[in-house]
Design a protein around this motif. Structure first.
Motif, PDB file in Angstrom:
ATOM      1  N   ASN A 123      30.201  44.869  43.252  1.00  0.00           N
ATOM      2  CA  ASN A 123      30.576  46.118  42.587  1.00  0.00           C
ATOM      3  C   ASN A 123      29.460  46.624  41.676  1.00  0.00           C
ATOM      4  O   ASN A 123      29.118  47.818  41.685  1.00  0.00           O
ATOM      5  CB  ASN A 123      31.853  45.885  41.771  1.00  0.00           C
ATOM      6  CG  ASN A 123      32.193  47.029  40.845  1.00  0.00           C
ATOM      7  OD1 ASN A 123      31.994  46.928  39.631  1.00  0.00           O
ATOM      8  ND2 ASN A 123      32.695  48.119  41.385  1.00  0.00           N
TER       9      ASN A 123
ATOM     10  N   THR B  48      33.109  50.904  45.244  1.00  0.00           N
ATOM     11  CA  THR B  48      34.451  51.004  44.681  1.00  0.00           C
ATOM     12  C   THR B  48      35.332  49.968  45.356  1.00  0.00           C
ATOM     13  O   THR B  48      35.383  49.888  46.588  1.00  0.00           O
ATOM     14  CB  THR B  48      35.030  52.415  44.915  1.00  0.00           C
ATOM     15  OG1 THR B  48      34.134  53.379  44.358  1.00  0.00           O
ATOM     16  CG2 THR B  48      36.402  52.556  44.275  1.00  0.00           C
ATOM     17  N   ILE B  49      36.027  49.147  44.556  1.00  0.00           N
ATOM     18  CA  ILE B  49      36.860  48.082  45.112  1.00  0.00           C
ATOM     19  C   ILE B  49      38.319  48.334  44.763  1.00  0.00           C
ATOM     20  O   ILE B  49      38.663  48.576  43.603  1.00  0.00           O
ATOM     21  CB  ILE B  49      36.414  46.705  44.577  1.00  0.00           C
ATOM     22  CG1 ILE B  49      34.983  46.382  45.052  1.00  0.00           C
ATOM     23  CG2 ILE B  49      37.379  45.606  45.034  1.00  0.00           C
ATOM     24  CD1 ILE B  49      34.421  45.076  44.516  1.00  0.00           C
TER      25      ILE B  49
ATOM     26  N   ILE C 117      36.778  48.939  39.796  1.00  0.00           N
ATOM     27  CA  ILE C 117      37.584  47.949  40.500  1.00  0.00           C
ATOM     28  C   ILE C 117      39.029  48.203  40.096  1.00  0.00           C
ATOM     29  O   ILE C 117      39.387  48.078  38.924  1.00  0.00           O
ATOM     30  CB  ILE C 117      37.161  46.514  40.159  1.00  0.00           C
ATOM     31  CG1 ILE C 117      35.673  46.301  40.467  1.00  0.00           C
ATOM     32  CG2 ILE C 117      38.004  45.512  40.940  1.00  0.00           C
ATOM     33  CD1 ILE C 117      35.148  44.916  40.119  1.00  0.00           C
TER      34      ILE C 117
END
Length: 337
Positions: free
Chosen positions: A187, A193-194, A33
């Motif tokens: 996540n 994937t953030i 993240i």
């Protein structure tokens, strides 16, 4: 996973050319993240919109999951974008459609077979905790519920990347926390994937692994969230951190102090150890605490204390050396009178 190389975005305005993004290079690892922080006009939204080519860069390259998006056009770009979900500050739900229909709309646009859509929508509603809201309209939802619908819609086509553009800025603190917990769950469980842009350091502190600070279209600082909180390099970064972790001591208090005033920072597991109390017991030094707390960043403690020390000069010096040897960072803010 996401590699941004020498990216620039120039806008034509009536006053001339303006650089929204200026030669930015960032690598974002799979499953992390990543936060992009900056004030309004810093270029963070422009950068985010370039990642999925909602804004086409003026120059540079964007590679997502091994595919150079800047080389794609037409149908090839549309297909690649299906793997990049996006949520916004203002939700952008279709008011005339129910919650179910809003999510289904994304699946229909991606040409999912109709017989598969119902099951997928119900699965997404359960994931975001809105199974009981499937047949209501957006006007009947709270802000947090609307954002949950938007998240479900963004996840509809099983993306590998989720882009969040100020996703919690319109929400109250309690609702923000619930949305951040949902993003952490997504996540962790889906390994998505953030990339999250925000001007709120509380959000970054709560959820992000690594971060970049932007100013005037440039990345001015980048690293792990913990390291940046522990050791900010730029004045802007310090300003952002102070909005979350303030250690300002009123001048009226400082003026009453006669001994040296020191700032002591403990990183990692030693933040929970009684090093200061050990020091005060071992040396002929007294401490007057002026400010202090232990912050938790990604569940790792970061302890910062400001205190006045009283005693003989050499004894204070020896005590501070002892603290420094225990892997603490010591800064003398003011010598004694």
């Amino acid at each position: 996973m996401i590699e941004i190389q020498n990216l620039s975005k120039v806008y034509k305005t009536k006053n001339g050319l303006v650089k929204g993004v200026d030669d930015v290079s960032i690598t974002i690892q799979e499953g992390e993240i990543y936060g992009i922080v900056g004030y309004s006009g810093a270029g963070k939204s422009s950068l985010l919109r370039c990642i999925n080519l909602l804004e086409r860069p003026t120059s540079g390259k964007i590679t997502v999951d091994g595919t150079d998006l800047t080389s794609l056009k037409g149908e090839n770009l549309r297909v690649a974008r299906l793997k990049i979900g996006m949520i916004f500050q203002h939700f952008y739900l279709i008011s005339q459609k129910t919650v179910f229909e809003n999510i289904a709309f994304a699946l229909k646009a991606a040409k999912m077979p109709l017989d598969q859509i119902k099951g997928r929508v119900e699965e997404l509603l359960e994931m975001v905790g809105l199974s009981d809201k499937r047949d209501v309209y957006p006007t009947q939802l709270s802000g947090g519920q609307k954002q949950r619908v938007a998240i479900a819609r963004a996840l509809a086509n099983n993306p590998s990347v989720l882009l969040c553009d100020e996703a919690t800025s319109a929400l109250d603190p309690k609702t923000t926390k619930s949305i951040l917990n949902l993003l952490k769950k997504i996540n962790k469980e889906l390994n998505i994937t953030i990339v999250l842009i925000t001007h709120e350091m509380d959000v970054v502190k709560e959820i992000c692994n690594r971060m970049a600070i932007m100013q005037d279209g440039k990345v001015i600082e980048e690293g792990s969230v913990y390291d940046i909180f522990a050791n900010p390099k730029t004045e802007l970064t310090k300003e952002f951190i102070e909005s979350v972790v303030s250690f300002e001591v009123p001048e009226t208090i400082i003026s009453r102090c006669e001994g040296p005033i020191v700032k002591i920072m403990f990183k990692g597991k030693i933040a929970g150890e009684g090093i200061i109390s050990d020091t005060l017991q071992q040396f002929n030094v007294k401490g007057n605490f002026l400010h202090g707390s232990i912050e938790y960043i990604q569940e790792m403690p970061l302890g910062i204390f400001i205190m006045e020390l009283k005693g003989q000069k050499e004894e204070i010096k020896t005590a501070l050396q002892y603290i420094g040897k225990r892997e603490a960072q010591v800064e003398v803010l003011r010598d004694g009178h």
